[in-house]
Scaffold this active site. Structure first.
Site, PDB file in Angstrom:
ATOM      1  N   LYS A 262       0.822  -1.124   0.021  1.00 12.76           N
ATOM      2  CA  LYS A 262      -0.229  -0.023  -0.080  1.00 12.76           C
ATOM      3  C   LYS A 262       0.870   1.281  -0.188  1.00 12.76           C
ATOM      4  CE  LYS A 262      -3.466   2.426   3.035  1.00 12.76           C
ATOM      5  NZ  LYS A 262      -4.263   2.401   4.026  1.00 12.76           N
ATOM      6  N   ASP A 267      -2.880   9.966   4.126  1.00 12.33           N
ATOM      7  CA  ASP A 267      -4.190   9.482   4.253  1.00 12.33           C
ATOM      8  C   ASP A 267      -5.053  10.350   5.106  1.00 12.33           C
ATOM      9  OD1 ASP A 267      -6.738   8.219   4.345  1.00 12.33           O
ATOM     10  OD2 ASP A 267      -5.990   6.488   5.556  1.00 12.33           O
ATOM     11  N   LYS A 274     -10.635  12.202   8.354  1.00 11.68           N
ATOM     12  CA  LYS A 274     -10.256  11.680   9.712  1.00 11.68           C
ATOM     13  C   LYS A 274     -10.188  12.732  10.840  1.00 11.68           C
ATOM     14  CE  LYS A 274      -7.063   8.073   8.269  1.00 11.68           C
ATOM     15  NZ  LYS A 274      -7.821   7.073   8.810  1.00 11.68           N
ATOM     16  N   ARG A 348      -7.856  -0.498   0.374  1.00 11.44           N
ATOM     17  CA  ARG A 348      -8.166  -1.910  -0.125  1.00 11.44           C
ATOM     18  C   ARG A 348      -8.504  -1.377  -1.530  1.00 11.44           C
ATOM     19  NH1 ARG A 348     -12.695  -2.590   4.354  1.00 11.44           N
ATOM     20  NH2 ARG A 348     -11.159  -1.469   5.466  1.00 11.44           N
TER      21      ARG A 348
HETATM   22  N1  BES Z   1      -4.678   3.900   6.993  1.00 10.60           N
HETATM   23  C1  BES Z   1      -5.851   3.559   7.721  1.00 10.60           C
HETATM   24  C2  BES Z   1      -5.618   2.688   8.484  1.00 10.60           C
HETATM   25  C3  BES Z   1      -4.609   2.803   9.984  1.00 10.60           C
HETATM   26  C4  BES Z   1      -5.133   3.410  10.938  1.00 10.60           C
HETATM   27  C5  BES Z   1      -3.457   2.387   9.785  1.00 10.60           C
HETATM   28  C6  BES Z   1      -4.371   3.562  12.189  1.00 10.60           C
HETATM   29  C7  BES Z   1      -2.494   2.949  11.053  1.00 10.60           C
HETATM   30  C8  BES Z   1      -3.218   3.507  12.144  1.00 10.60           C
HETATM   31  C9  BES Z   1      -6.851   3.257   6.757  1.00 10.60           C
HETATM   32  O1  BES Z   1      -6.939   3.648   5.510  1.00 10.60           O
HETATM   33  C10 BES Z   1      -8.200   3.440   7.338  1.00 10.60           C
HETATM   34  O2  BES Z   1      -8.476   4.793   7.383  1.00 10.60           O
HETATM   35  N2  BES Z   1      -8.918   2.502   7.742  1.00 10.60           N
HETATM   36  C11 BES Z   1     -10.167   2.595   8.156  1.00 10.60           C
HETATM   37  C12 BES Z   1     -11.166   1.686   7.542  1.00 10.60           C
HETATM   38  C13 BES Z   1     -12.715   1.864   7.950  1.00 10.60           C
HETATM   39  C14 BES Z   1     -13.200   3.208   7.477  1.00 10.60           C
HETATM   40  C15 BES Z   1     -13.355   0.712   7.365  1.00 10.60           C
HETATM   41  C16 BES Z   1     -10.158   2.440   9.551  1.00 10.60           C
HETATM   42  O3  BES Z   1      -9.478   1.441  10.188  1.00 10.60           O
HETATM   43  O4  BES Z   1     -10.808   3.077  10.612  1.00 10.60           O
HETATM   44 ZN    ZN Z   2      -5.139   4.494   4.902  1.00 11.06          ZN
HETATM   45 MN    MN Z   3      -7.868   5.514   5.243  1.00 10.00          MN
END
Ligand code: BES
Ligand code: ZN
Ligand code: MN
Length: 516
Positions: A262, A267, A274, A348
């Site tokens: 990835k 992000d 976020k 994803r």
């Molecule tokens: N990059 C994040 C996941 C992440 C969170 C990595 C904290 C490291 C530390 C990913 O893109 C994300 O935002 N995932 C979401 C998915 C959800 C919206 C289904 C998550 O985990 O909240």
């Molecule tokens: Zn992410």
């Molecule tokens: Mn994300």
């Protein structure tokens, strides 16, 4: 920093410090015992007084004013019966971090008796740990307070198989430098480490290691019908890059291992933005991609007899006037349509097209690594990554190659219930499956793009970076999954006909590199 060997008698070695190991539950032995008697028992005193308990990474410093080595650093290896060769990376890393920050330029490192008969592996870990211990996190400081002063680390070969040590040391040097490359790419902030810059770094790594490289731009990605990848890039002013690195180590074979990472260089969450707290950590959201680039670089130098392709879909995930909106439907390379419920589940989306592309290139095995879900951090904390598979034999192979490296992976299940959770009312799939089992529904989503190819998905959200330091490692990026990737590829290159794993090698004769 340079790692080298010396045949000098340990007590005659000229250095700023002599590093010796000891176990928490055994008397001093070998070089540690010899140097202790030369210094009148100061180390034994420190140990018996309880000043140190000898746990892995605990250490005591003694001065040896008139000795050629000037200081002695005794570093604990924990309990003797629980010794693992990878502890030697932490042993050497501890020494370099402690002494390097105290202006010691030359360090001589003694090996424990356990290294006898296992010289290649042990020297590899010492070199890896010395180099990763010296990782510099102060690149953006005008006058760093804590500069790593260490220039050379000398492994004392007296009493060991020097040719095996040399071979392992060469491998460990390559691996340690690769781990640090991945860490540098990850720690560099997103205003500097854009998708374009990441592609340039991949080009440099390819040049250094003799790899083929191709970088697909947005137009090429569109021709390949990577609608899912491009939907994430839509909100960003930075052009996306899809990086393809190739190492052809066995032209006679049709086997092709694909390593996919990835590469979200930042992000924000996109329109599903976020919260502000810790959002700065999202510069690390390309850690999987950095791991792929660095691992391919190491593989190109180690030259195992196997074919590997590295794929890194790289883009920012930004809100903006052109950004993908919740409810939008996009189509991936394999034609499957995806309802984007939450634009923050972007990893994803970019991996979907990368997994399709791996299959298009003829991958016979796929491993992907991604900082994919916060749920993974809830499940396993920062102690382990998660591993999910569609093929039990392959995940076992992966886990047995990864284990001796010291990187931890814990297998989690796949059940078709998770796939059911990812069904959309209006498209083939949706990109989120709700709160339950967030790591596993993400894996179930990815599985839709893998086909029948044996595949392991690694969620490294909790392990790619740490916000605390240890004796042997600076805080920040860890280099996960570089060690496991390299070890897996070496293991597959060594594989015999029945496909059994043979552990983490680095023995003499198995390496194509020469000691520098
Ligand atoms: N990059 C994040 C996941 C992440 C969170 C990595 C904290 C490291 C530390 C990913 O893109 C994300 O935002 N995932 C979401 C998915 C959800 C919206 C289904 C998550 O985990 O909240
Ligand atoms: Zn992410
Ligand atoms: Mn994300």
């Amino acid at each position: 920093m340079q790692v080298r060997l010396s045949h000098d008698a340990p007590l005659d070695v000229r250095a700023g410090a002599l590093v010796v190991p000891f176990f928490s539950d055994a008397p001093l032995e070998g070089v540690a015992a010899d140097v202790d008697s030369a210094l009148g028992g100061v180390l034994a005193d420190a140990v018996s007084s309880g000043e140190t308990r000898g746990r892995l990474g605990e250490h005591v410093l003694a001065y040896a004013k008139n000795a050629p080595y000037r200081r002695v650093l005794a570093v604990g290896l924990g309990e003797r019966a629980k010794f693992e060769p990878y502890f030697l990376a932490r042993y050497a890393g501890t020494a370099v971090r402690h002494l390097g920050r105290r202006n010691v330029e030359e360090i001589a490192v003694a090996l424990p008796a356990q290294a006898r008969g296992d010289e290649g592996k042990c020297a590899s870990f010492v070199a890896e740990g010395a180099i990763t211990g010296a990782f510099d996190t102060t690149l953006y400081q005008e006058k760093p307070e804590l500069r790593m002063a260490t220039q050379t680390v000398t492994i004392l070969s007296h009493g060991f198989e020097a040719s095996e040590l040399a071979c392992g040391m060469a491998r460990g040097t390559i691996l340690g430098e690769a781990v640090n490359l991945a860490r540098r790419l990850a720690i560099t902030p997103a205003n500097d480490m854009t998708p374009t810059r990441l592609a340039e770094e991949a080009e440099r790594a390819a040049h250094d290691a003799g790899l083929e490289i191709e970088v697909l731009d947005e137009a090429r990605a569109r021709q390949e019908r990577m609608g899912s990848f491009l939907s994430v890039a839509a909100g960003s002013a930075q052009p996306p890059k899809f990086i393809v690195l190739r190492y052809n180590g066995d032209p006679s074979s049709s086997e092709l291992i694909a390593l996919v990472g990835k590469g979200i260089t930042f992000d924000t969450g996109g329109i599903s933005i976020k919260p502000a707290e810790h959002m700065e950590d999202m510069k690390y959201d390309m850690s999987g991609g950095a791991g792929v680039i660095a691992a391919l670089g190491a593989i190109g130098k180690l030259k195992p007899k196997v074919n590997v392709v590295g794929l890194v879909p790289a883009t920012e995930n930004m809100p903006g006037g052109k950004a993908t909106k919740p409810g939008d439907i996009v189509a991936a390379m394999n034609g499957k349509t995806i309802e984007v419920i939450n634009t923050d589940a972007e990893g994803r989306l970019i991996l979907a097209d990368a997994l399709c592309y791996a299959n298009k290139l003829g991958a016979t095995k796929i491993v992907d690594a991604a900082t994919l879900t916060g749920a993974c951090v809830i499940a396993l904390g920062h102690a382990s990554s998660a591993a999910i598979t569609n093929n039990e034999a392959f995940v076992e192979r992966f886990l047995s190659a990864a284990k001796p490296t010291g990187e931890r992976y814990w297998q989690m299940p796949y059940y078709d219930d998770y796939t059911t959770q990812m069904k959309s009312d209006i498209a083939d799939l949706k990109n989120t499956g709700g709160r339950p089992a967030g790591t596993l529904t993400a894996a179930a989503f990815l599985k839709e793009f893998v086909g029948e190819t044996p595949w392991v998905h690694l969620d490294i959200a909790g392990t790619a970076y740490l916000d605390s330091e240890s004796a042997w490692q600076a805080k920040g990026p860890t280099g996960t999954p570089v060690r496991a990737f390299v070890s897996l590829v070496e293991s597959l290159a060594r594989s015999d006909k029945d496909g059994k794993a043979q552990g983490n090698g680095a023995r003499g004769g198995e390496l194509a590199v020469e000691a520098s």
